[in-house]
Design an enzyme around this catalytic site. Structure first.
Site, mmCIF file in Angstrom:
data_model
loop_
_atom_site.group_PDB
_atom_site.id
_atom_site.type_symbol
_atom_site.label_atom_id
_atom_site.label_comp_id
_atom_site.label_asym_id
_atom_site.label_seq_id
_atom_site.Cartn_x
_atom_site.Cartn_y
_atom_site.Cartn_z
ATOM 1 C CD GLU A 214 -0.232 -5.529 6.448
ATOM 2 O OE1 GLU A 214 -0.262 -5.991 5.607
ATOM 3 O OE2 GLU A 214 -0.627 -4.360 6.545
ATOM 4 C CG HIS B 279 -3.092 -3.249 4.663
ATOM 5 N ND1 HIS B 279 -2.010 -2.748 5.159
ATOM 6 C CD2 HIS B 279 -3.516 -2.347 3.664
ATOM 7 C CE1 HIS B 279 -2.081 -1.518 5.022
ATOM 8 N NE2 HIS B 279 -2.961 -1.175 4.033
ATOM 9 C CB CYS C 41 -0.976 -0.229 1.288
ATOM 10 S SG CYS C 41 -2.458 0.805 0.838
HETATM 11 N N1 GLN Z 1 -3.746 6.334 1.435
HETATM 12 C C1 GLN Z 1 -2.433 5.934 1.804
HETATM 13 C C2 GLN Z 1 -1.403 6.721 0.834
HETATM 14 O O1 GLN Z 1 -1.808 7.401 -0.060
HETATM 15 C C3 GLN Z 1 -2.137 4.600 1.482
HETATM 16 C C4 GLN Z 1 -3.015 4.034 2.480
HETATM 17 C C5 GLN Z 1 -2.628 2.614 3.209
HETATM 18 O O2 GLN Z 1 -1.327 2.432 3.076
HETATM 19 N N2 GLN Z 1 -3.326 1.628 3.547
HETATM 20 O O3 GLN Z 1 -0.246 7.007 1.294
#
Ligand code: GLN
Length: 205
Positions: A189, A187, A96
């Site tokens: 994890e 995610h 992410c």
């Molecule tokens: N929206 C976050 C970003 O742009 C990422 C979200 C996340 O890591 N779950 O950095």
């Protein structure tokens, strides 16, 4: 005890125990990654300095807030060491916000490290309330679906020719690989499934 510190493939090959997973531990979802790595019986440390990062064979860049990560990486002067880690083909699991950091192009524009040839769109599914879960088909992990948890997730809208897409959801790639670098927009994890972490651990041994 030593045995518990080896990855599956190290155990099979009888190679020495050299795996040391670094968790970038400034902010974000590193604690949940740590629980998975512990369950798999693998050595790990929190990464906050150059020396921490240099002592790692594997690195996890967790989810969180990519703008904050960028600032903290610069403040702690870790950008060069992170590039060195990637250049030396040591495995990285970027999830992410961690994946946003590695992208070559971020939309709307944001600085990034350009380590992975992808275009990624931040918050592309909407806001926190639009977070969702979905079962993903990931052939490289076998037949059973992987339960993906997407939290204010980005969308990968383009990948370079050297990248492999390991999974897609609706119209975009959600799990990609280039060499020993793995990137998830969800995610892994946060599900009880350890297959993605195992794949990552075994990629460098
Ligand atoms: N929206 C976050 C970003 O742009 C990422 C979200 C996340 O890591 N779950 O950095």
């Amino acid at each position: 005890m030593l045995d518990a510190h080896k990855t599956e493939s190290a155990r099979k090959s009888g190679s020495p125990d050299t795996v040391n997973v670094g968790l970038l531990a400034f902010q974000g979802a590193y604690e949940a990654h740590r629980r998975v790595i512990s369950r798999l019986g693998t050595n790990h440390i929190e990464v906050k300095t150059h020396d921490d990062l240099r002592s790692c064979t594997h690195l996890i860049l967790p989810g969180g807030e990519s703008t904050t990560f960028l600032k903290l990486l610069e403040y702690h002067d870790l950008t060069g060491a992170l590039r060195d880690h990637a250049d030396s083909k040591k495995p990285i699991l970027a999830t992410c916000a961690g994946l946003i950091l590695l992208a070559s192009t971020v939309k709307p524009f944001q600085d990034s490290l350009g380590i992975l040839d992808i275009t990624i769109e931040r918050n592309a599914y909407g806001r926190q309330v639009d977070s969702f879960e979905a079962d993903l088909t990931i052939p490289t992990l076998g037949d059973a679906p992987f339960h993906g948890v997407f939290i204010r997730a980005p969308k990968i809208s383009g990948i370079g020719p050297d990248l492999t897409s390991l999974a897609a959801f609706e119209d975009s790639h959600v799990f990609i690989r280039e060499g020993n670098i793995f990137g998830c927009t969800f995610h892994p994890e946060l599900s009880s499934d350890t297959r993605i972490h195992k794949l990552f651990l075994e990629s460098g041994t």
